[in-house]
Design an enzyme around this catalytic site. Structure first.
Site, short mmCIF file in Angstrom:
data_model
loop_
_atom_site.label_atom_id
_atom_site.label_comp_id
_atom_site.label_asym_id
_atom_site.label_seq_id
_atom_site.Cartn_x
_atom_site.Cartn_y
_atom_site.Cartn_z
N ARG A 170 0.85 -1.18 0.00
CA ARG A 170 0.00 0.00 0.00
C ARG A 170 0.89 1.24 0.00
O ARG A 170 2.03 1.21 0.46
CB ARG A 170 -0.94 0.01 1.21
CG ARG A 170 -0.23 0.09 2.54
CD ARG A 170 -1.20 -0.05 3.71
NE ARG A 170 -0.50 0.18 4.98
CZ ARG A 170 -0.43 1.36 5.59
NH1 ARG A 170 -1.01 2.40 5.05
NH2 ARG A 170 0.21 1.51 6.73
N ARG A 174 -2.57 10.97 1.56
CA ARG A 174 -3.22 11.75 2.62
C ARG A 174 -3.76 13.03 2.01
O ARG A 174 -3.00 13.84 1.49
CB ARG A 174 -2.16 12.05 3.70
CG ARG A 174 -2.72 12.62 4.96
CD ARG A 174 -1.61 12.90 5.95
NE ARG A 174 -1.05 11.69 6.54
CZ ARG A 174 0.05 11.69 7.30
NH1 ARG A 174 0.69 12.82 7.54
NH2 ARG A 174 0.50 10.56 7.81
N ARG A 249 19.17 -6.57 2.90
CA ARG A 249 19.74 -5.41 2.22
C ARG A 249 20.61 -4.71 3.26
O ARG A 249 20.34 -4.74 4.46
CB ARG A 249 18.65 -4.45 1.74
CG ARG A 249 17.84 -4.98 0.58
CD ARG A 249 18.63 -5.06 -0.70
NE ARG A 249 19.03 -3.74 -1.16
CZ ARG A 249 19.91 -3.53 -2.13
NH1 ARG A 249 20.51 -4.55 -2.72
NH2 ARG A 249 20.23 -2.32 -2.52
N ARG A 280 19.22 9.23 0.72
CA ARG A 280 18.82 10.38 1.52
C ARG A 280 20.02 10.95 2.27
O ARG A 280 21.05 10.31 2.40
CB ARG A 280 17.71 10.02 2.49
CG ARG A 280 18.03 8.94 3.51
CD ARG A 280 16.83 8.62 4.38
NE ARG A 280 17.14 7.64 5.43
CZ ARG A 280 16.32 7.32 6.41
NH1 ARG A 280 15.14 7.91 6.51
NH2 ARG A 280 16.66 6.43 7.31
N GLU A 300 23.21 8.32 2.90
CA GLU A 300 22.89 6.89 2.98
C GLU A 300 22.88 6.29 1.57
O GLU A 300 22.24 6.81 0.67
CB GLU A 300 21.53 6.66 3.64
CG GLU A 300 21.50 7.02 5.10
CD GLU A 300 20.21 6.57 5.78
OE1 GLU A 300 19.49 5.73 5.20
OE2 GLU A 300 19.93 7.08 6.88
N TYR A 348 11.58 -7.20 10.41
CA TYR A 348 11.83 -5.78 10.64
C TYR A 348 10.94 -5.28 11.78
O TYR A 348 9.73 -5.51 11.78
CB TYR A 348 11.56 -4.95 9.37
CG TYR A 348 11.82 -3.48 9.59
CD1 TYR A 348 13.13 -3.00 9.55
CD2 TYR A 348 10.79 -2.60 9.89
CE1 TYR A 348 13.39 -1.66 9.79
CE2 TYR A 348 11.05 -1.27 10.12
CZ TYR A 348 12.35 -0.80 10.08
OH TYR A 348 12.62 0.52 10.32
N ASP A 350 9.91 -1.82 14.20
CA ASP A 350 10.07 -0.46 14.72
C ASP A 350 10.38 -0.60 16.21
O ASP A 350 10.13 -1.64 16.82
CB ASP A 350 8.77 0.33 14.53
CG ASP A 350 8.57 0.77 13.08
OD1 ASP A 350 9.58 0.97 12.37
OD2 ASP A 350 7.40 0.90 12.66
#
Length: 368
Positions: A170, A174, A249, A280, A300, A348, A350
């Site tokens: 997805r 917004r 990665r 970035r 990066e 992964y 958070d």
């Protein structure tokens, strides 16, 4: 004699050690790096807390988790509002009305929705066969071409047509003028950096850095001193890659001190053009609203991973998930080893999800 050997001093290992110590257990924490903190380690350069292994912004909607982490540090009110640069154009992220207004010169959500819907309809994509078609079918061609395509191809070093569609399940659009990247209720950066949190968690606990578990455990005296192990390293390495190597990665950072007080005006600036080699630039002082006379930036670069490189992002495709399932079967049979964290669970996380996972592990371990 230690009740727990904890391999890895990142957030998962440090929090587990803290909670085990609270329950009267004696822990030894070891880490192969020369510092504690894992990937949330902050290094002080020119009075600036530099996120050495990439930007970490704490965010959660869980009040219990927010209150828990705030016991170890005071958090500021930093809001993650990245900026994207495509060639010489500048856009707000995440994709919102500021982005759409800049792209098309429009003012209302209705106008933006119509443009996107028309672009998607013109493509006639019913069954996306690859990442490019998946992204186009979600956001249309303008957002895809300028803000997704180049960035994604740099992340994966593959053409978007050669990447599987499932990578992008997805892409949130917004339709408000809101640049806050996260929808979570609580957000911020610990004042003084993340390392202080880990130091508080590990206060009064034995810690060895520059210590590789696989070398350390060869000593029979060391092995005999441990009742149980929490392993937060790569699960496939623990089992000597018996089924094969799990893939990741990696990321490479180029960090430099600049003789200016403000380089880019924002903590996070993404470069979405394929021709710019880095994904970035992070300007670390803006995480804590720094006023230092100099600044520190990190470029990066996404990179292919090979065994021996620093693993960052799990590649949870069918091949790697089925391989992990085999290692998980072995892990489930262990009586005196617990696997945790991003590498131990090949997942992964958070930071708030790490804390939730430790709550769960502690409850299971101590029958709470």
């Amino acid at each position: 004699m230690y009740d727990y050997l904890i391999v890895g001093s990142g957030l998962y290992g440090a929090m587990f050690a803290y909670e085990a110590k609270k329950r009267g257990k004696k822990c030894l924490v070891i880490d192969k790096r020369n510092h504690i903190g894992g990937n949330i380690y902050c290094e002080n350069i020119e009075g600036i807390n530099v996120h050495k292994y990439g930007a970490h912004i704490f965010h959660t909607s869980d009040k219990k988790i927010w209150n828990y982490i705030n016991a170890f540090a005071e958090f500021n009110n930093y809001i993650n509002s990245p900026v994207a640069i495509y060639k010489d154009e500048l856009y707000n992220l995440p994709f919102n009305m500021n982005t759409f207004s800049k792209l098309w010169g429009i003012k209302t959500p209705a106008e933006a929705k119509k443009i996107i819907a028309d672009q998607i309809a013109d493509l006639n994509i019913t069954e996306p066969k690859n990442l490019e078609e998946q992204a186009l079918s979600l956001v249309g061609k303008d957002v895809y071409q300028k803000l997704i395509k180049g960035y994604t191809e740099k992340q994966w070093e593959r053409d978007c047509k050669d990447l599987p569609a499932f990578i992008i399940k997805r892409l949130p659009l917004r339709f408000t003028f809101d640049n806050n990247y996260f929808n979570d209720r609580y957000q911020g950066i610990p004042i003084g950096g993340y390392t202080k949190i880990i130091e508080k968690m590990l206060d009064g606990i034995d810690v060895l850095t520059d210590t590789d578990y696989f070398e350390w455990i060869k000593d029979s005296n060391n092995a005999a001193s441990i009742k149980k192990t929490l392993f937060t390293g790569p699960i496939d390495q623990f089992y000597n890659y018996c089924y094969g190597v799990l893939e990741y990665r990696s990321v490479r950072f180029e960090t430099e001190v600049l003789d200016t007080d403000n380089y880019q005006g924002n903590a996070v600036v993404n470069y979405t053009d394929r021709e710019v080699p880095y994904t970035r630039i992070i300007e670390h002082k803006h995480f804590e609203f720094g006023k230092q006379p100099k600044t520190v930036i990190s470029r990066e670069y996404s990179s292919e991973w090979k065994l021996g490189d620093e693993p960052y992002y799990t590649i949870n495709d069918d091949k790697n998930n089925s391989l992990f399932a085999k290692y998980r079967e072995l892990a489930d049979k262990e009586e005196n080893v617990i696997f945790g964290g991003r590498l131990g669970n090949y997942k992964y996380y958070d930071m708030d999800k790490v804390i939730a996972a430790v709550f769960e592990a502690i409850a299971k371990e101590f029958g709470e």
